[in-house]
Write a protein that holds these residues in place. Structure first.
Motif, mmCIF file in Angstrom:
data_model
loop_
_atom_site.group_PDB
_atom_site.id
_atom_site.type_symbol
_atom_site.label_atom_id
_atom_site.label_comp_id
_atom_site.label_asym_id
_atom_site.label_seq_id
_atom_site.Cartn_x
_atom_site.Cartn_y
_atom_site.Cartn_z
ATOM 1 N N TYR A 150 0.632 -1.370 -0.060
ATOM 2 C CA TYR A 150 0.028 0.038 -0.119
ATOM 3 C C TYR A 150 0.861 1.304 0.115
ATOM 4 C CZ TYR A 150 -4.752 -1.753 0.160
ATOM 5 O OH TYR A 150 -5.689 -2.422 -0.130
ATOM 6 N N ASN A 187 -2.331 6.631 0.277
ATOM 7 C CA ASN A 187 -2.162 6.076 1.188
ATOM 8 C C ASN A 187 -2.566 4.415 1.152
ATOM 9 O OD1 ASN A 187 -0.871 7.356 2.691
ATOM 10 N ND2 ASN A 187 -2.287 7.881 4.181
ATOM 11 N N PHE A 188 -4.204 4.316 0.521
ATOM 12 C CA PHE A 188 -4.633 2.828 0.633
ATOM 13 C C PHE A 188 -4.901 2.642 -0.879
ATOM 14 C CE2 PHE A 188 -4.683 3.070 4.965
ATOM 15 C CZ PHE A 188 -4.243 1.974 5.379
ATOM 16 N N MET A 189 -4.005 2.717 -1.719
ATOM 17 C CA MET A 189 -3.759 2.285 -2.830
ATOM 18 C C MET A 189 -2.718 1.278 -3.129
ATOM 19 S SD MET A 189 -4.347 4.290 -6.211
ATOM 20 C CE MET A 189 -3.025 3.868 -7.702
ATOM 21 N N PRO A 190 -2.950 0.043 -3.748
ATOM 22 C CA PRO A 190 -2.001 -0.974 -3.893
ATOM 23 C C PRO A 190 -0.831 -0.724 -4.886
ATOM 24 C CG PRO A 190 -3.817 -1.999 -4.563
ATOM 25 C CD PRO A 190 -4.186 -0.689 -4.044
ATOM 26 N N TYR A 191 0.312 -0.809 -4.630
ATOM 27 C CA TYR A 191 1.465 -0.595 -5.661
ATOM 28 C C TYR A 191 2.485 -1.900 -5.679
ATOM 29 C CZ TYR A 191 0.282 4.182 -5.249
ATOM 30 O OH TYR A 191 -0.293 5.784 -5.202
ATOM 31 N N ARG A 230 -7.722 -4.478 7.791
ATOM 32 C CA ARG A 230 -8.144 -5.381 6.677
ATOM 33 C C ARG A 230 -9.461 -5.253 6.457
ATOM 34 N NH1 ARG A 230 -5.783 -11.245 5.729
ATOM 35 N NH2 ARG A 230 -5.609 -11.133 3.629
ATOM 36 N N HIS A 264 -9.681 -2.269 4.503
ATOM 37 C CA HIS A 264 -9.000 -2.359 3.148
ATOM 38 C C HIS A 264 -8.776 -3.757 2.929
ATOM 39 C CE1 HIS A 264 -8.425 1.967 3.564
ATOM 40 N NE2 HIS A 264 -8.247 1.597 4.508
ATOM 41 N N SER A 283 -7.897 -5.871 0.563
ATOM 42 C CA SER A 283 -6.553 -6.427 -0.138
ATOM 43 C C SER A 283 -5.227 -6.113 0.340
ATOM 44 C CB SER A 283 -6.614 -5.923 -1.547
ATOM 45 O OG SER A 283 -6.753 -4.678 -1.705
ATOM 46 N N ILE A 284 -5.176 -5.564 1.723
ATOM 47 C CA ILE A 284 -3.875 -5.714 2.210
ATOM 48 C C ILE A 284 -3.379 -7.265 2.637
ATOM 49 C CG2 ILE A 284 -4.079 -3.370 3.372
ATOM 50 C CD1 ILE A 284 -3.959 -4.744 6.106
#
Ligand code: HEM
Length: 183
Positions: free
Chosen positions: A2, A38-42, A108, A111, A113-114
């Motif tokens: 994230y 912050n809460f977007m996956p990279y 989680r 969010h 998908s963490i």
């Protein structure tokens, strides 16, 4: 990982070396210096690349940067508004360590998908315990060492940490022995 994780790395670099160094690191890995949400996956590979570039700039090994990053994470997450969550997770070093899985589980819920690690405490004695760190990722054991040191500071606790077994040596997880003395 994230964006929050990459932003924490950014905050560490800026604190230690200043914004110009962060800009240079971003140029090197070809990302926008203000680019993380912050809460977007990279991709995990981006976080590893950023850490490797930060290590070069700081004249440290990757392991040393990951450890510094883990320690910084505890302060950074408080600044980012996780102070209340941190407070309800425990009022002592050992209690907090025992609740890290539920801390991640709460995050989680918001969010889904963490993909946090699993942290298990065993052999809990008055002044020592063992920490078992399971992750789908490799190479982040030094970050856990930093996290433990950061938590110890938060709870005014002195710690020494010894690696008992390493995933890098073919084990299914990392294991640490932590000796501590509370105030
Ligand atoms: C202080 C509040 C904390 C917050 C808000 C938090 C939140 C997070 C988040 C969002 C991630 C990224 C997961 C992903 O992108 O898939 C993460 C990863 C991680 N967290 Fe936490 N965490 C906290 C404390 C801790 C503590 C105290 C420990 C261990 C002692 C810990 C161990 C880790 C590790 C090692 C990772 C890297 C991912 C991996 O190992 O696979 N965290 N955490």
């Amino acid at each position: 990982m994230y964006g929050l994780v990459n932003r924490a790395l950014q905050s560490l670099v800026i604190q230690k070396l200043g914004r110009d160094s962060w800009r240079e690191i971003c140029e090197k890995v070809q990302i926008d210096e203000y680019g993380f949400v912050n809460f977007m996956p990279y991709p995990d590979s981006l976080t590893y690349e950023l850490a490797a570039e930060a290590a070069k700039k700081m004249n440290l090994t990757l392991e040393q940067v990951l450890e510094a990053f883990g320690e910084h994470w505890i302060l950074f997450t408080v600044d980012e508004g996780y102070g209340d969550l941190i407070n309800i997770c425990g009022s002592s070093f050992v209690e907090f360590l025992s609740n890290i899985n539920s801390l991640h589980a709460r995050i989680r819920l918001l969010h889904p998908s963490i993909s946090p690690p699993k942290i298990i405490c065993s052999d809990i004695q008055n002044n020592s315990l063992r920490i078992h760190y399971y992750s789908k990722r490799d190479g982040l054991a030094p970050m856990v060492v930093g996290l433990i040191k950061g938590l110890a500071k938060r709870f005014d606790t002195k710690v020494t940490i010894k690696v008992i077994q390493a995933k890098a040596d073919g084990h299914d997880h990392d294991e640490f022995e932590v000796k501590f003395s509370c105030p």
